[in-house]
Design an enzyme around this catalytic site. Structure first.
Site, PDB file in Angstrom:
ATOM      1  CE  LYS A   1       1.043   1.305   4.500  1.00  0.00           C
ATOM      2  NZ  LYS A   1       1.689   2.332   4.930  1.00  0.00           N
TER       3      LYS A   1
ATOM      4  CG  ASP B   1      -0.506  -0.472   7.904  1.00  0.00           C
ATOM      5  OD1 ASP B   1      -1.363   0.435   8.130  1.00  0.00           O
ATOM      6  OD2 ASP B   1       0.782  -0.365   7.600  1.00  0.00           O
TER       7      ASP B   1
END
Ligand code: C5P
Length: 303
Positions: A11, A139
């Protein structure tokens, strides 16, 4: 015997607003994650005991292959949540830079959750999987979901937003920045002056995403962790400057760094910038977004 292969994306954070530290040591965030097509792949096979191996074309030195690895923690968390008594041989094929602020370890954990659940046929619901993911790291829920998501809380409370494709070049760095140290350095730089978190990402950002407008997106990128990362590793400024000289639409440190990411206009511009970095002796990878979260990348193979 069976084998299951699952991949999960790395990401970038398009915006990362960080609030003051909480008593827990964590910081409340308002962030916008975007999943990029730099994939971690986890393979899980039936085995009599848990084991883990790692390969890949990134620097692998810093990856633990013991119980500290999130992949083993993820597998054990699925076993304990479901009462499953078996084990698994696990293998990670890494493409996301290690310790670079692109959530490679979190992607491994998300892929491992999906892989062992499929291998063991434990049939966790998506909500159960998301809850386990949040216990593994801030995350990990995002790597499970993928696409473009506003993240709140520690980054684990997600809300999907729409985005057209964007084309980035990620430039990993030959140094390590500890995430807790970057957050702590931010607290030290701010002293008592931590600004209040915005309630939401800006409308300008959401509009730029829907329009697929790289120029407009460039003006909306924010990373509160950039200043502490740069104070710990001032040499990153040279990498950001080089990207700008070469015509990147924007450059930023990814999450807590040290990987730097550069926004480009389109796939041709992405190739051009990639070549500029490679010609200068940098490691650089093409990263296009958004892409889906953790998913099977095979069919179950009997052998
Ligand atoms: O959740 P994760 O294990 O990935 O977080 C690593 C470290 O990053 C935490 O120990 C904490 O120091 C810092 N962190 C934070 N606030 C967040 C996310 C991470 O302070 N929202």
């Amino acid at each position: 015997m069976a084998r299951v292969r699952v991949r999960a994306p790395g990401k970038i954070n398009l915006v990362l607003h960080v609030g003051p530290p909480e008593a827990s040591g964590y910081h409340d965030l308002v962030t916008v994650f975007q999943a990029v097509d730099v994939w971690e792949t986890v393979t899980a096979e039936d085995a009599l005991e848990f084991s883990l191996t790692v390969a890949g074309d990134v620097v692998l030195d810093e990856i633990p292959v013991d119980g500290n690895n999130l992949v083993l923690q993820a597998a054990r968390a699925v076993a304990s949540a479901t009462g499953h008594t078996g084990s698994a041989r696990l293998h990670i094929d890494k493409k996301v830079p290690v310790g670079g602020g692109m959530a490679g370890g979190s992607a491994d954990a998300a892929a491992a959750l999906v892989a062992v659940d499929a291998l063991w046929q434990t049939n966790l619901s998506h909500d159960q999987m998301r809850s386990i993911a949040a216990t593994l790291g801030s995350d990990v829920p995002f790597c499970l979901e993928g696409y473009t998501q506003v993240g709140r809380g520690r980054g684990h409370l997600l809300e999907r937003v729409e985005s057209e494709p964007f084309f980035w070049v990620a430039v990993p760095q030959p140094l390590h920045l500890s995430t807790p140290l970057v957050y702590q350095t931010l607290d030290n730089l701010r002293g008592e002056l931590a600004p209040a978190l915005p309630a939401d990402p800006s409308q300008g950002l959401l509009d730029a995403l829907v329009a697929g407008d790289a120029g407009a997106l460039a003006g909306e990128l924010v990373n509160d962790l950039a200043a502490p990362a740069l104070s710990l590793a001032p040499q990153l400024q040279g990498v950001l400057d080089y990207g700008q000289q070469c015509g990147a639409v924007a450059g930023m440190i990814s999450g807590s760094g040290p990987t730097c990411v550069f926004l480009t206009e389109d796939p041709d511009h992405q190739t051009h910038l990639l070549e500029k970095f490679l010609a200068e002796g940098h490691t650089a990878v093409r990263a296009s977004s958004p892409v889906r979260g953790a998913h099977r990348s095979d069919r179950e193979v009997p052998y």
